[in-house]
Design a protein around this motif. Structure first.
Motif, PDB file in Angstrom:
ATOM      1  N   ASP A  82       0.866  -1.181   0.000  1.00  0.00           N
ATOM      2  CA  ASP A  82       0.000   0.000   0.000  1.00  0.00           C
ATOM      3  C   ASP A  82       0.903   1.232   0.000  1.00  0.00           C
ATOM      4  OD1 ASP A  82      -1.752   2.063   0.369  1.00  0.00           O
ATOM      5  OD2 ASP A  82      -2.499   1.398   2.317  1.00  0.00           O
ATOM      6  N   ILE A  83       1.122   1.815  -1.167  1.00  0.00           N
ATOM      7  CA  ILE A  83       2.081   2.921  -1.259  1.00  0.00           C
ATOM      8  C   ILE A  83       1.528   4.210  -0.661  1.00  0.00           C
ATOM      9  CG2 ILE A  83       3.230   1.872  -3.242  1.00  0.00           C
ATOM     10  CD1 ILE A  83       1.949   4.022  -5.022  1.00  0.00           C
ATOM     11  N   THR A  84       0.264   4.206  -0.212  1.00  0.00           N
ATOM     12  CA  THR A  84      -0.299   5.351   0.508  1.00  0.00           C
ATOM     13  C   THR A  84      -0.286   5.114   2.018  1.00  0.00           C
ATOM     14  OG1 THR A  84      -2.598   4.538   0.482  1.00  0.00           O
ATOM     15  CG2 THR A  84      -1.853   5.792  -1.442  1.00  0.00           C
ATOM     16  N   ARG A  85       0.285   4.018   2.481  1.00  0.00           N
ATOM     17  CA  ARG A  85       0.263   3.677   3.906  1.00  0.00           C
ATOM     18  C   ARG A  85       0.857   4.818   4.734  1.00  0.00           C
ATOM     19  NH1 ARG A  85      -0.305  -1.230   6.220  1.00  0.00           N
ATOM     20  NH2 ARG A  85       0.102  -2.323   4.251  1.00  0.00           N
ATOM     21  N   GLU A  86       0.089   5.310   5.696  1.00  0.00           N
ATOM     22  CA  GLU A  86       0.499   6.495   6.448  1.00  0.00           C
ATOM     23  C   GLU A  86       1.682   6.235   7.376  1.00  0.00           C
ATOM     24  OE1 GLU A  86      -2.830   8.208   8.434  1.00  0.00           O
ATOM     25  OE2 GLU A  86      -3.879   8.758   6.569  1.00  0.00           O
ATOM     26  N   ASN A  87       1.794   5.023   7.893  1.00  0.00           N
ATOM     27  CA  ASN A  87       2.880   4.747   8.851  1.00  0.00           C
ATOM     28  C   ASN A  87       3.941   3.826   8.277  1.00  0.00           C
ATOM     29  OD1 ASN A  87       1.480   2.331   8.855  1.00  0.00           O
ATOM     30  ND2 ASN A  87       1.575   2.045  11.077  1.00  0.00           N
ATOM     31  N   ALA A  88       4.120   3.851   6.957  1.00  0.00           N
ATOM     32  CA  ALA A  88       5.120   2.966   6.327  1.00  0.00           C
ATOM     33  C   ALA A  88       6.506   3.191   6.915  1.00  0.00           C
ATOM     34  CB  ALA A  88       5.134   3.190   4.813  1.00  0.00           C
ATOM     35  N   ARG A  89       6.790   4.414   7.348  1.00  0.00           N
ATOM     36  CA  ARG A  89       8.119   4.731   7.889  1.00  0.00           C
ATOM     37  C   ARG A  89       8.413   4.025   9.212  1.00  0.00           C
ATOM     38  NH1 ARG A  89      11.591   8.442   6.173  1.00  0.00           N
ATOM     39  NH2 ARG A  89      11.024   9.699   4.355  1.00  0.00           N
ATOM     40  N   ARG A  90       7.436   3.385   9.800  1.00  0.00           N
ATOM     41  CA  ARG A  90       7.687   2.670  11.048  1.00  0.00           C
ATOM     42  C   ARG A  90       8.340   1.308  10.809  1.00  0.00           C
ATOM     43  NH1 ARG A  90       3.060   2.447  15.401  1.00  0.00           N
ATOM     44  NH2 ARG A  90       4.871   1.614  16.536  1.00  0.00           N
ATOM     45  N   HIS A  91       8.655   1.001   9.572  1.00  0.00           N
ATOM     46  CA  HIS A  91       9.311  -0.275   9.273  1.00  0.00           C
ATOM     47  C   HIS A  91      10.659  -0.350   9.981  1.00  0.00           C
ATOM     48  CE1 HIS A  91      12.521   1.244   6.626  1.00  0.00           C
ATOM     49  NE2 HIS A  91      11.637   2.077   6.126  1.00  0.00           N
ATOM     50  N   LEU A  92      11.135  -1.579  10.166  1.00  0.00           N
ATOM     51  CA  LEU A  92      12.425  -1.808  10.819  1.00  0.00           C
ATOM     52  C   LEU A  92      13.461  -2.374   9.849  1.00  0.00           C
ATOM     53  CD1 LEU A  92      11.216  -3.298  14.245  1.00  0.00           C
ATOM     54  CD2 LEU A  92      11.807  -0.930  13.697  1.00  0.00           C
ATOM     55  N   ALA A  93      13.289  -2.085   8.578  1.00  0.00           N
ATOM     56  CA  ALA A  93      14.209  -2.633   7.578  1.00  0.00           C
ATOM     57  C   ALA A  93      15.640  -2.166   7.788  1.00  0.00           C
ATOM     58  CB  ALA A  93      13.740  -2.257   6.167  1.00  0.00           C
ATOM     59  N   PHE A  94      15.819  -0.991   8.402  1.00  0.00           N
ATOM     60  CA  PHE A  94      17.160  -0.479   8.672  1.00  0.00           C
ATOM     61  C   PHE A  94      17.572  -0.694  10.126  1.00  0.00           C
ATOM     62  CE2 PHE A  94      16.009   2.597   5.131  1.00  0.00           C
ATOM     63  CZ  PHE A  94      16.821   1.995   4.193  1.00  0.00           C
ATOM     64  N   GLY A  95      16.806  -1.482  10.866  1.00  0.00           N
ATOM     65  CA  GLY A  95      17.089  -1.654  12.277  1.00  0.00           C
ATOM     66  C   GLY A  95      16.519  -0.513  13.093  1.00  0.00           C
ATOM     67  N   TYR A  96      16.997  -0.407  14.344  1.00  0.00           N
ATOM     68  CA  TYR A  96      16.442   0.588  15.264  1.00  0.00           C
ATOM     69  C   TYR A  96      17.492   0.873  16.334  1.00  0.00           C
ATOM     70  CZ  TYR A  96      13.019   2.728  18.474  1.00  0.00           C
ATOM     71  OH  TYR A  96      12.333   3.583  19.292  1.00  0.00           O
ATOM     72  N   GLY A  97      17.521   2.104  16.826  1.00  0.00           N
ATOM     73  CA  GLY A  97      18.448   2.424  17.903  1.00  0.00           C
ATOM     74  C   GLY A  97      19.828   2.786  17.386  1.00  0.00           C
ATOM     75  N   ILE A  98      20.854   2.551  18.223  1.00  0.00           N
ATOM     76  CA  ILE A  98      22.204   3.025  17.897  1.00  0.00           C
ATOM     77  C   ILE A  98      22.812   2.301  16.698  1.00  0.00           C
ATOM     78  CG2 ILE A  98      22.622   3.702  20.293  1.00  0.00           C
ATOM     79  CD1 ILE A  98      24.566   1.291  20.485  1.00  0.00           C
ATOM     80  N   HIS A  99      22.273   1.125  16.348  1.00  0.00           N
ATOM     81  CA  HIS A  99      22.832   0.378  15.220  1.00  0.00           C
ATOM     82  C   HIS A  99      22.010   0.537  13.940  1.00  0.00           C
ATOM     83  CE1 HIS A  99      26.061  -1.617  17.352  1.00  0.00           C
ATOM     84  NE2 HIS A  99      25.223  -1.859  18.343  1.00  0.00           N
ATOM     85  N   ARG A 100      21.082   1.490  13.923  1.00  0.00           N
ATOM     86  CA  ARG A 100      20.305   1.714  12.703  1.00  0.00           C
ATOM     87  C   ARG A 100      21.269   1.987  11.541  1.00  0.00           C
ATOM     88  NH1 ARG A 100      17.553   5.596   9.559  1.00  0.00           N
ATOM     89  NH2 ARG A 100      15.464   4.898   8.949  1.00  0.00           N
TER      90      ARG A 100
END
Length: 450
Positions: A380-398
């Motif tokens: 869904d390319i209109t998804r409002e929260n798509a940026r919440r993905h963890l494809a790049f990790g999270y935290g200090i090791h993003r």
């Protein structure tokens, strides 16, 4: 009378292997030694590479998420581990880097088991480590990451955009029309190896070596087979020897360059690296800059073909491209997992994790978590929260190169749209057979116009 020092001759490049591919080596080994195939007895052991090769991983992760945020897997070819499958639990663990270590000294960032001294003695091999800043804890992680970070600031990324756009356009303009070709080899690999060659100041004629080394470095299954691990280690040593010649050449430069090798040379945090640490950071930058973007570039094409309503939306509303990039990253997470090691007994979402336990964060599952993303298996390319993905990790090791990856993907979609290029899946689709790198080995396509 003053004399002019002669220009130093170019450093001789070492002889390096360019074949077989890691995939061909793995396939040939298991064909000759079927008894060495990895055995997975636990129904929730998601380290089995075939579920990724066959694209059947979604139901088992959905079942696990429905039962809880994380689960103990008592046996696998990679030893026992905690499978963390929920978005909330992964963010929680990533936010506690002291409790959940990334350090290579505890086992590093992949599911691979770190053998103890007794096991090494039994195998008759010396300990082999690949320290890299993603597999370090603070403060070592901070200093080394800070060395390469200037290459990926918003300003630095903006300065690279024109060149990326030009190279992307040139690759797209060379594509054949009216015939089937492999998108992975012709577009995804060509664009990402070219970008890496520029970042490293790597000899352009040898840029495909970066893909070869990336595949041998990123396939965790190779590390679980002793004979292949020997080959893998030899190939990585050849890689380090090749890069050592670049290091020597850069030290002869009168003015510091702005490529990654030069940045390492002039960094107090990195210019005294051991050979193993040098090799480890090369692996990190090559796999991080190659496999990840390469596989998402292929995932874009596959996803838009699978969801024609979203392809139509992309064609009609190009202003959605930046959000489409985030949604593709959510759907086609380029690295299926990262591993941490617990440093002290602690409780997470009702489960007691003990000091020394291996904790595997399945990003591929978190990005399909229905508690965070509605209808998560649909693009869904209109998804409002798509940026919440963890494809790049999270935290200090993003991922330090996240902005560059996003730029490359955005430019690819924009340049395709500018040419009114519609890409259809028109032949074989072959996925990577691995539990770490997640992507496509072959994607046969044909181009039409919209």
């Amino acid at each position: 009378m003053a004399t002019i020092a002669p220009t130093p001759p170019a450093v001789q490049r070492p002889q390096v292997r360019r074949e077989p591919s890691s995939y061909d080596a793995l396939k040939a080994h298991f064909a000759a030694h079927p008894e060495e195939r990895l055995r997975h007895s636990h129904p929730w052991d998601v380290s089995r590479s075939e579920i990724y090769a066959e694209d059947t991983w979604q139901p088992v992760f959905a079942e696990m998420r429905a039962a809880g945020q994380l689960h103990w897997i008592p046996e696998s070819p990679f030893g026992p581990y905690w499978a963390v499958v929920g978005h909330k639990a992964i963010q929680h663990i990533e936010a506690l880097p002291e409790t959940f270590s990334s350090s290579w000294e505890h086992g590093g960032i992949t599911i691979l088991e770190r053998p103890d001294d007794a096991q090494l003695a039994e195998m008759g091999v010396e300990r082999r480590e690949l320290p890299m800043f993603i597999a370090m804890d603070r403060p070592q992680h901070t200093g080394q990451r800070r060395t390469v970070a200037p290459k990926f600031t918003p300003t630095a990324i903006t300065e690279m955009e024109a060149e990326i756009r030009q190279r992307t356009g040139e690759v797209l303009d060379r594509l054949p029309r009216g015939e089937v070709f492999d998108w992975v080899d012709t577009v995804s690999i060509e664009l990402t190896t070219g970008m890496l060659a520029i970042l490293f100041g790597f000899p352009w004629e040898d840029r495909r070596l970066l893909t070869f080394w990336s595949d041998w470095a990123g396939d965790t299954e190779l590390g679980a087979v002793r004979a292949l691990d020997e080959t893998r280690w030899g190939i990585l040593q050849e890689m380090a020897a090749y890069f050592q010649t670049l290091w020597i050449e850069r030290t002869m430069d009168k003015e510091p360059g702005n490529d990654l090798i030069s940045m390492m040379i002039h960094s107090p945090a990195m210019n005294q690296m051991s050979p193993e640490e040098f090799m480890g950071n090369l692996v990190l930058l090559i796999v991080g800059g190659n496999d990840t973007t390469r596989n998402t570039m292929s995932g874009i094409i596959h996803a838009l073909d699978k969801f024609p309503d979203q392809r139509k939306l992309y064609e009609e509303r190009p202003e959605l491209i930046p959000n489409a990039v985030q949604e593709i990253l959510r759907m086609q997470v380029p690295l299926a997992h990262m591993r941490r090691t617990c440093t002290e007994d602690t409780e997470v979402f009702g489960q007691t994790i003990k000091a020394g336990d291996k904790v595997v964060l399945w990003y591929i599952s978190a990005n399909r978590d229905g508690e965070v993303f509605d209808n998560p298996d649909k693009l869904d390319i209109t998804r409002e929260n798509a940026r919440r993905h963890l494809a790049f990790g999270y935290g200090i090791h993003r991922c330090v190169g996240a902005r560059l990856a996003e730029l490359q993907l955005r430019v690819l979609l924009e340049e395709m749209h500018k040419r009114r290029m519609r890409v259809h899946v028109a032949g074989d689709v072959e996925r990577v057979r691995a539990n770490f790198v997640h992507g496509f080995r072959k994607l046969e396509v044909e181009i039409t116009t919209f």
